[in-house]
Scaffold this motif. Structure first.
Motif, PDB file in Angstrom:
ATOM      1  N   PRO A  70     -10.219 -13.425   1.534  1.00 46.66           N
ATOM      2  CA  PRO A  70      -8.785 -13.754   1.035  1.00 46.66           C
ATOM      3  C   PRO A  70      -8.869 -14.285  -0.489  1.00 46.66           C
ATOM      4  O   PRO A  70      -7.797 -14.059  -1.113  1.00 46.66           O
ATOM      5  N   ALA A 102     -11.631  -8.666   9.675  1.00 46.67           N
ATOM      6  CA  ALA A 102     -10.744  -9.792   9.937  1.00 46.67           C
ATOM      7  C   ALA A 102     -11.385 -10.835  10.512  1.00 46.67           C
ATOM      8  O   ALA A 102     -10.982 -12.169   9.916  1.00 46.67           O
ATOM      9  N   VAL A 108      -5.832 -10.676   4.552  1.00 42.57           N
ATOM     10  CA  VAL A 108      -4.822 -10.070   5.139  1.00 42.57           C
ATOM     11  C   VAL A 108      -4.633  -8.700   4.081  1.00 42.57           C
ATOM     12  O   VAL A 108      -4.329  -7.536   4.510  1.00 42.57           O
ATOM     13  N   MET A 111      -7.044  -6.482   3.958  1.00 45.25           N
ATOM     14  CA  MET A 111      -7.081  -5.364   5.298  1.00 45.25           C
ATOM     15  C   MET A 111      -5.929  -4.506   5.153  1.00 45.25           C
ATOM     16  O   MET A 111      -6.023  -3.184   5.648  1.00 45.25           O
ATOM     17  N   ALA A 112      -5.027  -4.746   4.615  1.00 51.44           N
ATOM     18  CA  ALA A 112      -3.584  -4.026   4.460  1.00 51.44           C
ATOM     19  C   ALA A 112      -4.139  -2.773   3.449  1.00 51.44           C
ATOM     20  O   ALA A 112      -3.805  -1.500   3.631  1.00 51.44           O
ATOM     21  N   ALA A 157       1.209  -6.704   0.075  1.00 49.70           N
ATOM     22  CA  ALA A 157       0.887  -7.559   1.202  1.00 49.70           C
ATOM     23  C   ALA A 157       0.551  -8.955   0.791  1.00 49.70           C
ATOM     24  O   ALA A 157       0.943 -10.119   1.648  1.00 49.70           O
ATOM     25  N   GLU A 158       0.284  -9.005  -0.098  1.00 50.70           N
ATOM     26  CA  GLU A 158      -0.105 -10.215  -0.841  1.00 50.70           C
ATOM     27  C   GLU A 158       1.206 -11.258  -1.067  1.00 50.70           C
ATOM     28  O   GLU A 158       1.380 -12.396  -0.866  1.00 50.70           O
ATOM     29  N   VAL A 161       2.346 -12.095   2.249  1.00 49.60           N
ATOM     30  CA  VAL A 161       1.811 -13.160   3.141  1.00 49.60           C
ATOM     31  C   VAL A 161       2.180 -14.624   2.474  1.00 49.60           C
ATOM     32  O   VAL A 161       2.128 -15.727   3.437  1.00 49.60           O
ATOM     33  N   ILE A 166       0.643 -14.940   8.012  1.00 48.58           N
ATOM     34  CA  ILE A 166      -0.091 -14.277   9.235  1.00 48.58           C
ATOM     35  C   ILE A 166      -1.459 -14.346   9.309  1.00 48.58           C
ATOM     36  O   ILE A 166      -2.037 -14.427   8.214  1.00 48.58           O
ATOM     37  N   SER A 167      -2.287 -14.244  10.552  1.00 51.26           N
ATOM     38  CA  SER A 167      -3.331 -13.898  10.627  1.00 51.26           C
ATOM     39  C   SER A 167      -3.730 -12.581  11.468  1.00 51.26           C
ATOM     40  O   SER A 167      -2.612 -12.228  12.342  1.00 51.26           O
ATOM     41  N   ILE A 168      -4.602 -11.674  11.141  1.00 51.64           N
ATOM     42  CA  ILE A 168      -4.807 -10.618  11.690  1.00 51.64           C
ATOM     43  C   ILE A 168      -5.396 -10.762  13.154  1.00 51.64           C
ATOM     44  O   ILE A 168      -6.188 -11.640  13.630  1.00 51.64           O
TER      45      ILE A 168
END
Length: 171
Positions: A70, A102, A108, A111-112, A157-158, A161, A166-168
């Motif tokens: 992150p 993750a 996150v 990962m996106a 996505a950044e 968030v 959120i968390s994966i």
């Protein structure tokens, strides 16, 4: 059988019904085309599926988290975008790997970008499907035109968030 598989069977049976309404010639052509496609595709599956499984076992999840954690920011998004293209296999291999990243602490947004890179630039798919069927010229055109998409997805996505943490893996 999953709901998705059942849905595909229903669609296939409906399409079969329409072919039967057009006559036995249509059904014969469909059978020939299906057989020809299987002859082309089965050898590719015989190579691609074990290759993806082997690569999934060899990929060190913990080592990659330092690059796509992150705190890696935009550079982590770029790295994840490129790494996504080299993720092996289909969703049965890729999504467990993404979940492992993750759980090990990947970000996150990264990962996106990784999943988007996998969706767009999957090297295994290009080698086994796209190039043999569509040629290098098409592959090059598609790759160049889609190059910024995984990075844009990660950067967006950044922003998301920040507004909606959120968390994966959480429901």
């Amino acid at each position: 059988m999953t709901g998705g598989q059942a849905f595909l069977w229903v669609v296939a049976l409906v399409a079969l019904g329409f072919c039967l309404r057009r006559g036995p010639g249509t059904l014969r052509r469909v059978g020939v085309e299906t057989g020809q496609s299987l002859v082309k595709i089965l050898p590719l599956f015989a190579v691609a599926l074990p290759m993806a499984a082997f690569l999934a076992e060899l990929m060190p999840a913990d080592a990659a988290v330092a690059w796509i954690g992150p705190d890696s920011g935009p550079m982590g998004v770029v790295i994840a975008s490129l790494a996504g293209g080299f993720m092996p296999g289909g969703p049965f291999v890729t999504f467990p790997l993404v979940l492992a990243f993750a759980k090990a602490g990947a970000g996150v947004p990264q990962m996106a970008a990784l999943i988007t890179g996998w969706s767009i630039f999957a090297v295994h798919r290009i080698i086994s499907w796209e190039y043999p069927l569509l040629g290098w010229r098409f592959v090059a055109m598609r790759m160049v035109s889609a190059l910024p998409l995984p990075i844009i997805a990660g950067l967006l996505a950044e922003l998301v968030v920040e507004w909606l943490p959120i968390s994966i893996g959480a429901p």
